[in-house]
Scaffold this active site. Structure first.
Site, PDB file in Angstrom:
ATOM      1  N   GLY A  88      48.740  36.783  41.899  1.00  0.00           N
ATOM      2  CA  GLY A  88      48.998  37.788  42.920  1.00  0.00           C
ATOM      3  C   GLY A  88      48.100  39.008  42.822  1.00  0.00           C
ATOM      4  O   GLY A  88      47.987  39.772  43.769  1.00  0.00           O
ATOM      5  N   GLU A  89      47.438  39.192  41.703  1.00  0.00           N
ATOM      6  CA  GLU A  89      46.612  40.383  41.484  1.00  0.00           C
ATOM      7  C   GLU A  89      45.249  40.211  42.150  1.00  0.00           C
ATOM      8  O   GLU A  89      44.547  39.223  41.916  1.00  0.00           O
ATOM      9  CB  GLU A  89      46.457  40.602  39.977  1.00  0.00           C
ATOM     10  N   ALA A  90      44.846  41.200  42.951  1.00  0.00           N
ATOM     11  CA  ALA A  90      43.596  41.120  43.709  1.00  0.00           C
ATOM     12  C   ALA A  90      42.376  40.950  42.814  1.00  0.00           C
ATOM     13  O   ALA A  90      41.460  40.193  43.159  1.00  0.00           O
ATOM     14  CB  ALA A  90      43.435  42.352  44.590  1.00  0.00           C
ATOM     15  N   ILE A  93      42.198  37.328  41.736  1.00  0.00           N
ATOM     16  CA  ILE A  93      41.781  36.493  42.869  1.00  0.00           C
ATOM     17  C   ILE A  93      40.275  36.648  43.086  1.00  0.00           C
ATOM     18  O   ILE A  93      39.564  35.668  43.292  1.00  0.00           O
ATOM     19  CB  ILE A  93      42.562  36.844  44.151  1.00  0.00           C
TER      20      ILE A  93
END
Length: 188
Positions: A88-90, A93
């Site tokens: 979920g962490e940008a 990603i």
């Protein structure tokens, strides 16, 4: 099971049990993460997105386990994302998608001016997928908006509109199947 609870310690336990080389190389770890059944797709994605040197090297080796040569962009992206669950962490990603972009562009020379274009387009496709298939998003992005959002990403030049429109249509018609925690595919 140990890996699913704590990926770094799990790799150590696999090595100490003789199930992986001790210490495992990034290539060994990548092969394990890609092909070992029973690993949590969440844990694999979290580990691949970490910023420490071993995880970054493992992520690069993980990307090398894919053969994207001649594959359509959306098919390659679907194959890549089915192997783990995006964290979920940008920042995680971004690290993961940078490896995808590098690997895809390298396997398909001439399609992009540089690997950054494939990275940006991959990230943009994930955002489109969320926009198109999340019920909470009321105003959906149009094909024209998707094309406009990706202007200039190819070394300052535009990618062919027909290519972007086809990618848009593919993702809107069939969501990217992102791995779920139990390893099954699910639409984002």
């Amino acid at each position: 099971d140990a890996f699913n609870r704590d990926p770094a310690r799990g790799l150590e336990r696999l090595a100490s049990a003789g199930l992986a080389p001790s210490p495992p190389s990034p290539a060994d770890a990548a092969a394990l993460l890609r092909f070992c059944p029973g690993l949590s797709k969440d844990a694999v994605g979290d580990f691949l997105g970490e910023a420490d040197a071993f995880a970054v090297a493992t992520l690069a080796a993980f990307g090398e386990t894919f053969d994207f040569g001649g594959a359509p962009f959306d098919a390659a992206l679907r194959a890549f994302l089915s192997a783990f669950r995006l964290p979920g962490e940008a920042q995680k990603i971004s690290r993961i998608m940078e490896v995808f972009g590098t690997r895809y562009a390298g396997a398909n020379p001439g399609l992009f001016a540089h690997a950054d274009a494939a990275y940006v387009l991959g990230y943009s496709a994930i955002m489109l997928n969320t926009d198109a298939h999340n019920a909470q998003v009321r105003r959906k992005m149009t094909a024209a908006e998707f094309v406009r959002n990706n202007r200039g990403i190819n070394g300052g030049a535009d990618l062919p509109p027909a290519f972007l429109e086809a990618l848009y249509a593919s993702i809107v018609a069939s969501p990217l199947a992102l791995a779920t925690p139990d390893g099954a595919a699910a639409a984002a």
